[in-house]
Design a protein around this motif. Sequence first.
Motif, short mmCIF file in Angstrom:
data_model
loop_
_atom_site.label_atom_id
_atom_site.label_comp_id
_atom_site.label_asym_id
_atom_site.label_seq_id
_atom_site.Cartn_x
_atom_site.Cartn_y
_atom_site.Cartn_z
N GLU A 44 0.84 -1.19 0.00
CA GLU A 44 0.00 0.00 0.00
C GLU A 44 0.88 1.25 0.00
OE1 GLU A 44 -4.00 0.42 2.17
OE2 GLU A 44 -2.49 1.22 3.53
N THR A 45 0.57 2.16 -0.90
CA THR A 45 1.29 3.43 -0.98
C THR A 45 0.28 4.55 -0.77
OG1 THR A 45 2.77 2.47 -2.62
CG2 THR A 45 2.80 4.84 -2.40
N CYS A 54 -4.33 10.08 -1.92
CA CYS A 54 -4.59 8.90 -2.74
C CYS A 54 -3.97 7.68 -2.07
CB CYS A 54 -4.00 9.07 -4.14
SG CYS A 54 -4.66 10.47 -5.05
N ARG A 56 -2.86 3.75 -3.11
CA ARG A 56 -2.64 2.79 -4.19
C ARG A 56 -2.32 1.45 -3.55
NH1 ARG A 56 1.31 3.54 -9.36
NH2 ARG A 56 0.53 1.75 -10.49
N GLN A 57 -3.09 0.43 -3.90
CA GLN A 57 -2.92 -0.87 -3.27
C GLN A 57 -2.36 -1.87 -4.26
OE1 GLN A 57 -6.85 -1.66 -1.90
NE2 GLN A 57 -6.59 -0.45 -0.04
N ASN A 59 -0.24 -1.98 -6.56
CA ASN A 59 -0.08 -1.58 -7.97
C ASN A 59 -1.26 -2.02 -8.83
OD1 ASN A 59 2.33 -0.29 -7.50
ND2 ASN A 59 3.52 -2.14 -7.89
N ARG A 61 -4.93 -0.84 -8.10
CA ARG A 61 -5.89 0.24 -8.22
C ARG A 61 -5.46 1.41 -7.33
NH1 ARG A 61 -11.12 -1.15 -4.52
NH2 ARG A 61 -9.98 -1.08 -2.59
N MET A 62 -5.95 2.57 -7.70
CA MET A 62 -5.65 3.77 -6.93
C MET A 62 -6.96 4.51 -6.67
SD MET A 62 -2.81 6.72 -7.52
CE MET A 62 -3.49 7.47 -8.97
N GLN A 63 -7.12 4.92 -5.42
CA GLN A 63 -8.33 5.62 -5.02
C GLN A 63 -7.93 6.96 -4.42
OE1 GLN A 63 -10.55 3.51 -2.08
NE2 GLN A 63 -12.33 4.85 -2.23
N CYS A 64 -8.49 8.05 -4.97
CA CYS A 64 -8.18 9.39 -4.49
C CYS A 64 -9.42 10.02 -3.89
CB CYS A 64 -7.67 10.27 -5.64
SG CYS A 64 -6.09 9.73 -6.30
#
Length: 151
Positions: A44-45, A54, A56-57, A59, A61-64
């Motif tokens: 997780e980033t 945001c 990002r899990q 690599n 999906r990314m949720q903002c």
Amino acid sequence: MVGGALQIAGLLIGGIGVIGTFAVTGMPQWRVSAFIENNIIVFETIWEGLWMHCIRQANIRMQCKVYDSVLALSPDLQASRGLMCAGLVLSFLAFMVAIIGMKCTRCAQSSWQAKGYIMLMAGLLFIFSGAVELVPVCWVANTIISDFYNP
């Protein structure tokens, strides 16, 4: 002729600076952190910006999400938000003043000496906007480094 070419080159560099200021203000990568477990793969980033954060899990999906309130930001990001907005206004104003003061424009029907003073004012505004934008970047970087070394 050389003076006009230098003015155009300076205006192009100033325009690149204005575009860069808009880009840096809108980017969510002001503070990036990653959760690393026992393996090397980052699961997780988290990216924190001035306007949104945001996640990002793996690599995939990314949720903002935009901040619900200014109070949700840390104090350094709150101050950075205000200073970067002030820097945006100053850099855009400097760019417009530089356009008016150029030798190749006829916006200001005045002497060459007056156009020189207008260009001096534009240069000083560019320098001041750069200093205003440098303060929040250094402040956030200092906070990140001091949090990293804080046991």
